[in-house]
Write a protein that holds these residues in place. Structure first.
Motif, PDB file in Angstrom:
ATOM      1  N   ASN A  98      26.592  71.505 -94.070  1.00  6.42           N
ATOM      2  CA  ASN A  98      25.511  72.478 -94.093  1.00  6.42           C
ATOM      3  C   ASN A  98      24.493  72.216 -92.978  1.00  6.42           C
ATOM      4  OD1 ASN A  98      24.031  74.635 -94.941  1.00  6.42           O
ATOM      5  ND2 ASN A  98      23.070  73.572 -96.659  1.00  6.42           N
ATOM      6  N   VAL A  99      24.921  72.417 -91.742  1.00  4.76           N
ATOM      7  CA  VAL A  99      24.015  72.357 -90.589  1.00  4.76           C
ATOM      8  C   VAL A  99      24.289  73.585 -89.732  1.00  4.76           C
ATOM      9  CG1 VAL A  99      23.810  69.836 -90.525  1.00  4.76           C
ATOM     10  CG2 VAL A  99      25.594  70.938 -89.202  1.00  4.76           C
ATOM     11  N   GLY A 100      23.254  74.103 -89.119  1.00  2.00           N
ATOM     12  CA  GLY A 100      23.421  75.262 -88.252  1.00  2.00           C
ATOM     13  C   GLY A 100      23.635  74.875 -86.809  1.00  2.00           C
ATOM     14  N   HIS A 141      22.709  71.292 -83.753  1.00  7.61           N
ATOM     15  CA  HIS A 141      22.389  69.867 -83.624  1.00  7.61           C
ATOM     16  C   HIS A 141      20.974  69.529 -84.097  1.00  7.61           C
ATOM     17  CE1 HIS A 141      20.551  71.382 -79.938  1.00  7.61           C
ATOM     18  NE2 HIS A 141      19.829  70.279 -79.947  1.00  7.61           N
ATOM     19  N   GLU A 142      20.062  70.487 -84.025  1.00  8.19           N
ATOM     20  CA  GLU A 142      18.681  70.230 -84.468  1.00  8.19           C
ATOM     21  C   GLU A 142      18.569  70.117 -85.992  1.00  8.19           C
ATOM     22  OE1 GLU A 142      19.767  74.274 -83.840  1.00  8.19           O
ATOM     23  OE2 GLU A 142      19.225  72.948 -82.190  1.00  8.19           O
ATOM     24  N   ASP A 143      19.592  70.572 -86.715  1.00  8.30           N
ATOM     25  CA  ASP A 143      19.602  70.479 -88.179  1.00  8.30           C
ATOM     26  C   ASP A 143      20.188  69.165 -88.694  1.00  8.30           C
ATOM     27  OD1 ASP A 143      18.504  73.024 -88.369  1.00  8.30           O
ATOM     28  OD2 ASP A 143      20.469  73.989 -88.417  1.00  8.30           O
ATOM     29  N   ILE A 144      20.683  68.325 -87.804  1.00 10.75           N
ATOM     30  CA  ILE A 144      21.230  67.038 -88.234  1.00 10.75           C
ATOM     31  C   ILE A 144      20.055  66.132 -88.577  1.00 10.75           C
ATOM     32  CG2 ILE A 144      22.589  65.023 -87.580  1.00 10.75           C
ATOM     33  CD1 ILE A 144      24.184  66.859 -85.715  1.00 10.75           C
ATOM     34  N   SER A 145      19.920  65.844 -89.864  1.00  8.69           N
ATOM     35  CA  SER A 145      18.775  65.066 -90.357  1.00  8.69           C
ATOM     36  C   SER A 145      19.276  63.874 -91.169  1.00  8.69           C
ATOM     37  CB  SER A 145      17.887  65.954 -91.230  1.00  8.69           C
ATOM     38  OG  SER A 145      18.605  66.357 -92.387  1.00  8.69           O
ATOM     39  N   SER A 148      21.229  65.232 -94.044  1.00 11.12           N
ATOM     40  CA  SER A 148      22.556  65.787 -93.759  1.00 11.12           C
ATOM     41  C   SER A 148      23.594  64.707 -93.424  1.00 11.12           C
ATOM     42  CB  SER A 148      22.481  66.814 -92.630  1.00 11.12           C
ATOM     43  OG  SER A 148      22.137  66.196 -91.414  1.00 11.12           O
ATOM     44  N   THR A 207      28.356  67.944 -81.152  1.00  9.66           N
ATOM     45  CA  THR A 207      27.139  68.767 -81.179  1.00  9.66           C
ATOM     46  C   THR A 207      27.302  70.158 -80.575  1.00  9.66           C
ATOM     47  OG1 THR A 207      26.391  67.743 -79.123  1.00  9.66           O
ATOM     48  CG2 THR A 207      25.620  66.760 -81.196  1.00  9.66           C
ATOM     49  N   ASN A 216      18.025  63.318 -83.517  1.00  6.45           N
ATOM     50  CA  ASN A 216      16.768  62.724 -83.948  1.00  6.45           C
ATOM     51  C   ASN A 216      16.904  61.191 -84.021  1.00  6.45           C
ATOM     52  OD1 ASN A 216      14.446  61.911 -85.287  1.00  6.45           O
ATOM     53  ND2 ASN A 216      14.521  63.565 -86.786  1.00  6.45           N
TER      54      ASN A 216
END
Length: 185
Positions: free
Chosen positions: A94-96, A98-102, A105, A123, A131
């Motif tokens: 559930n990532v849209g 590379h900026e959603d990789i937290s 996640s 990516t 991050n």
């Protein structure tokens, strides 16, 4: 029983020497004979061994056969959108982008047992920065991270799987390339 086995072994190796009953009592301790197997009664010398097997069938590993802007072809399974490969499982991730990789996640990657050696992050069309908090978390958990564009991440994952390594991947499909579009003036 162990002393009897030791006595028989000595009789075979001695050939011609007679063993008296006094010499067999020297082998009454099971630790002096190599034929003894440890059991629960042997106190701290006995420890159970546990083994976790990530894949039950040897040679049956996940391989990425292709990718597109829509998803991936993994062992003849069509996976649409970002996916997490945790051999032998293939999951939607559930990532849209590379900026959603937290930290949240990537939590599924460090909860695995046995612990994976490396996490490969694809990516998209190009290699992007992740991050630093995410990278620090994975380093703290003892997982090496390789961040690459998706094409190279797929190749690296296939190579590591062919070596039999404990590896996982988080892959984001590459975006549509606009490099070959003709611009009208």
């Amino acid at each position: 029983m162990a002393s009897v086995m030791c006595a028989r072994l000595l009789q075979r190796s001695a050939r011609g020497f007679n063993l008296s009953t006094r010499t067999t009592t020297a082998f009454s301790s099971p630790f002096q004979c190599r034929a003894h197997r440890l059991g629960p009664g042997d106190d701290e010398l006995y420890q159970r061994t546990t083994v976790s097997i990530m894949q039950k069938e040897p040679g049956a590993s996940i391989m990425i056969h292709g990718y597109s802007t829509r998803g991936f072809n993994i062992d003849d399974n069509k996976v649409y959108g970002p996916c997490a490969l945790l051999p032998p499982a293939i999951l939607q991730w559930n990532v849209g982008g590379h900026e959603d990789i937290s930290e949240e996640s990537v939590s599924l990657f460090h909860l695995l047992e046995p612990r994976i050696e490396m996490l490969i992050l694809g990516t998209g069309s190009r290699t992007e920065r992740i991050n630093p908090k995410v990278l620090a978390l994975l380093k703290k958990k003892g997982i090496a991270v390789e961040v690459q564009d998706t094409a190279n991440a797929c190749a690296t994952f296939n190579f590591m799987m062919s070596e039999g390594r404990l590896v996982a991947a988080g892959l984001i499909p590459p975006s549509v390339s606009k490099a070959l579009e003709v611009q009208e003036e």
